[in-house]
Motif scaffolding. Structure first.
Motif, PDB file in Angstrom:
ATOM      1  N   ASN A 121     -10.133 -11.155 -13.254  1.00  0.00           N
ATOM      2  CA  ASN A 121     -10.558 -11.692 -14.555  1.00  0.00           C
ATOM      3  C   ASN A 121      -9.597 -11.316 -15.680  1.00  0.00           C
ATOM      4  O   ASN A 121     -10.020 -10.963 -16.775  1.00  0.00           O
ATOM      5  CB  ASN A 121     -11.965 -11.207 -14.914  1.00  0.00           C
ATOM      6  N   GLY A 122      -8.321 -11.335 -15.414  1.00  0.00           N
ATOM      7  CA  GLY A 122      -7.333 -11.002 -16.427  1.00  0.00           C
ATOM      8  C   GLY A 122      -7.230  -9.527 -16.744  1.00  0.00           C
ATOM      9  O   GLY A 122      -6.511  -9.121 -17.643  1.00  0.00           O
ATOM     10  N   ARG A 123      -7.945  -8.698 -16.013  1.00  0.00           N
ATOM     11  CA  ARG A 123      -7.928  -7.242 -16.224  1.00  0.00           C
ATOM     12  C   ARG A 123      -7.207  -6.608 -15.048  1.00  0.00           C
ATOM     13  O   ARG A 123      -7.523  -6.879 -13.895  1.00  0.00           O
ATOM     14  CB  ARG A 123      -9.368  -6.741 -16.292  1.00  0.00           C
ATOM     15  N   THR A 124      -6.236  -5.770 -15.326  1.00  0.00           N
ATOM     16  CA  THR A 124      -5.469  -5.107 -14.285  1.00  0.00           C
ATOM     17  C   THR A 124      -5.778  -3.616 -14.287  1.00  0.00           C
ATOM     18  O   THR A 124      -5.797  -2.985 -15.339  1.00  0.00           O
ATOM     19  CB  THR A 124      -3.950  -5.316 -14.496  1.00  0.00           C
ATOM     20  N   VAL A 125      -6.042  -3.082 -13.101  1.00  0.00           N
ATOM     21  CA  VAL A 125      -6.301  -1.658 -12.945  1.00  0.00           C
ATOM     22  C   VAL A 125      -5.325  -1.127 -11.917  1.00  0.00           C
ATOM     23  O   VAL A 125      -5.123  -1.724 -10.862  1.00  0.00           O
ATOM     24  CB  VAL A 125      -7.754  -1.395 -12.466  1.00  0.00           C
ATOM     25  N   LYS A 126      -4.681  -0.008 -12.245  1.00  0.00           N
ATOM     26  CA  LYS A 126      -3.770   0.641 -11.313  1.00  0.00           C
ATOM     27  C   LYS A 126      -4.430   1.902 -10.779  1.00  0.00           C
ATOM     28  O   LYS A 126      -4.990   2.681 -11.552  1.00  0.00           O
ATOM     29  CB  LYS A 126      -2.453   1.011 -11.994  1.00  0.00           C
ATOM     30  N   TYR A 127      -4.377   2.071  -9.476  1.00  0.00           N
ATOM     31  CA  TYR A 127      -4.918   3.260  -8.831  1.00  0.00           C
ATOM     32  C   TYR A 127      -3.754   4.024  -8.211  1.00  0.00           C
ATOM     33  O   TYR A 127      -2.879   3.448  -7.597  1.00  0.00           O
ATOM     34  CB  TYR A 127      -5.912   2.890  -7.723  1.00  0.00           C
ATOM     35  N   ALA A 128      -3.768   5.324  -8.398  1.00  0.00           N
ATOM     36  CA  ALA A 128      -2.779   6.202  -7.786  1.00  0.00           C
ATOM     37  C   ALA A 128      -3.516   7.184  -6.886  1.00  0.00           C
ATOM     38  O   ALA A 128      -4.746   7.216  -6.861  1.00  0.00           O
ATOM     39  CB  ALA A 128      -1.985   6.941  -8.860  1.00  0.00           C
ATOM     40  N   LYS A 129      -2.773   7.973  -6.157  1.00  0.00           N
ATOM     41  CA  LYS A 129      -3.378   8.923  -5.226  1.00  0.00           C
ATOM     42  C   LYS A 129      -4.446   9.775  -5.900  1.00  0.00           C
ATOM     43  O   LYS A 129      -5.489  10.034  -5.322  1.00  0.00           O
ATOM     44  CB  LYS A 129      -2.272   9.809  -4.635  1.00  0.00           C
ATOM     45  N   GLY A 130      -4.234  10.182  -7.131  1.00  0.00           N
ATOM     46  CA  GLY A 130      -5.192  11.015  -7.837  1.00  0.00           C
ATOM     47  C   GLY A 130      -6.455  10.278  -8.254  1.00  0.00           C
ATOM     48  O   GLY A 130      -7.444  10.886  -8.633  1.00  0.00           O
ATOM     49  N   ASP A 131      -6.438   8.932  -8.184  1.00  0.00           N
ATOM     50  CA  ASP A 131      -7.584   8.125  -8.592  1.00  0.00           C
ATOM     51  C   ASP A 131      -8.433   7.665  -7.406  1.00  0.00           C
ATOM     52  O   ASP A 131      -9.272   6.785  -7.553  1.00  0.00           O
ATOM     53  CB  ASP A 131      -7.116   6.876  -9.348  1.00  0.00           C
ATOM     54  N   ILE A 132      -8.210   8.239  -6.235  1.00  0.00           N
ATOM     55  CA  ILE A 132      -8.912   7.748  -5.051  1.00  0.00           C
ATOM     56  C   ILE A 132     -10.423   7.919  -5.176  1.00  0.00           C
ATOM     57  O   ILE A 132     -11.187   7.074  -4.718  1.00  0.00           O
ATOM     58  CB  ILE A 132      -8.348   8.371  -3.759  1.00  0.00           C
ATOM     59  N   ALA A 133     -10.896   8.947  -5.869  1.00  0.00           N
ATOM     60  CA  ALA A 133     -12.333   9.133  -6.071  1.00  0.00           C
ATOM     61  C   ALA A 133     -12.900   8.001  -6.928  1.00  0.00           C
ATOM     62  O   ALA A 133     -14.000   7.507  -6.669  1.00  0.00           O
ATOM     63  CB  ALA A 133     -12.622  10.484  -6.711  1.00  0.00           C
ATOM     64  N   ARG A 134     -12.149   7.576  -7.921  1.00  0.00           N
ATOM     65  CA  ARG A 134     -12.585   6.458  -8.767  1.00  0.00           C
ATOM     66  C   ARG A 134     -12.659   5.175  -7.942  1.00  0.00           C
ATOM     67  O   ARG A 134     -13.604   4.397  -8.061  1.00  0.00           O
ATOM     68  CB  ARG A 134     -11.618   6.279  -9.931  1.00  0.00           C
ATOM     69  N   LEU A 135     -11.663   4.959  -7.105  1.00  0.00           N
ATOM     70  CA  LEU A 135     -11.643   3.788  -6.247  1.00  0.00           C
ATOM     71  C   LEU A 135     -12.821   3.819  -5.276  1.00  0.00           C
ATOM     72  O   LEU A 135     -13.483   2.804  -5.052  1.00  0.00           O
ATOM     73  CB  LEU A 135     -10.309   3.714  -5.501  1.00  0.00           C
ATOM     74  N   GLU A 136     -13.132   4.995  -4.735  1.00  0.00           N
ATOM     75  CA  GLU A 136     -14.294   5.130  -3.844  1.00  0.00           C
ATOM     76  C   GLU A 136     -15.584   4.772  -4.577  1.00  0.00           C
ATOM     77  O   GLU A 136     -16.460   4.116  -4.022  1.00  0.00           O
ATOM     78  CB  GLU A 136     -14.389   6.556  -3.295  1.00  0.00           C
ATOM     79  N   ARG A 137     -15.705   5.189  -5.845  1.00  0.00           N
ATOM     80  CA  ARG A 137     -16.899   4.856  -6.632  1.00  0.00           C
ATOM     81  C   ARG A 137     -16.999   3.350  -6.864  1.00  0.00           C
ATOM     82  O   ARG A 137     -18.081   2.765  -6.772  1.00  0.00           O
ATOM     83  CB  ARG A 137     -16.888   5.587  -7.975  1.00  0.00           C
ATOM     84  N   ASP A 138     -15.860   2.705  -7.176  1.00  0.00           N
ATOM     85  CA  ASP A 138     -15.861   1.263  -7.403  1.00  0.00           C
ATOM     86  C   ASP A 138     -16.279   0.517  -6.133  1.00  0.00           C
ATOM     87  O   ASP A 138     -17.052  -0.434  -6.194  1.00  0.00           O
ATOM     88  CB  ASP A 138     -14.481   0.795  -7.869  1.00  0.00           C
ATOM     89  N   ILE A 139     -15.768   0.961  -4.991  1.00  0.00           N
ATOM     90  CA  ILE A 139     -16.145   0.350  -3.709  1.00  0.00           C
ATOM     91  C   ILE A 139     -17.632   0.569  -3.454  1.00  0.00           C
ATOM     92  O   ILE A 139     -18.354  -0.363  -3.083  1.00  0.00           O
ATOM     93  CB  ILE A 139     -15.298   0.933  -2.555  1.00  0.00           C
ATOM     94  N   ALA A 140     -18.105   1.793  -3.655  1.00  0.00           N
ATOM     95  CA  ALA A 140     -19.509   2.117  -3.405  1.00  0.00           C
ATOM     96  C   ALA A 140     -20.442   1.281  -4.280  1.00  0.00           C
ATOM     97  O   ALA A 140     -21.503   0.841  -3.828  1.00  0.00           O
ATOM     98  CB  ALA A 140     -19.754   3.604  -3.632  1.00  0.00           C
ATOM     99  N   GLU A 141     -20.053   1.042  -5.540  1.00  0.00           N
ATOM    100  CA  GLU A 141     -20.875   0.226  -6.436  1.00  0.00           C
ATOM    101  C   GLU A 141     -21.066  -1.180  -5.889  1.00  0.00           C
ATOM    102  O   GLU A 141     -22.184  -1.694  -5.847  1.00  0.00           O
ATOM    103  CB  GLU A 141     -20.224   0.128  -7.820  1.00  0.00           C
TER     104      GLU A 141
END
Length: 76
Positions: A33-53
């Motif tokens: 939707n025109g929004r870009t998010v970058k994930y790095a190794k340190g953001d894996i917990a955030r990515l896990e939360r997004d997947i879980a949601e």
């Protein structure tokens, strides 16, 4: 309510990004939707939360049990 096609695509992108990061990728980028998010190794917990949601939203709509998973760890 099932996931919209847009949410399903985003969930697939999140899972792919998680796979790349957990296997040694440094940075991965997802655009929705025109929004870009970058994930790095340190953001894996955030990515896990997004997947879980999104997985929880899908499970609620289909009465499936909620699946939780953490980072893959291999020891030799």
């Amino acid at each position: 309510m099932a996931l919209t096609p847009q949410q399903q695509t985003l969930l697939n992108d999140y899972r792919a990004a998680y796979g790349r990061l957990s296997t040694g990728g440094q940075v991965t980028e997802i655009t929705s939707n025109g929004r870009t998010v970058k994930y790095a190794k340190g953001d894996i917990a955030r990515l896990e939360r997004d997947i879980a949601e999104l997985e929880a939203l899908a499970a609620r709509s289909s009465d499936l049990p909620i699946r939780r998973r953490g980072a893959l760890s291999i020891r030799l």
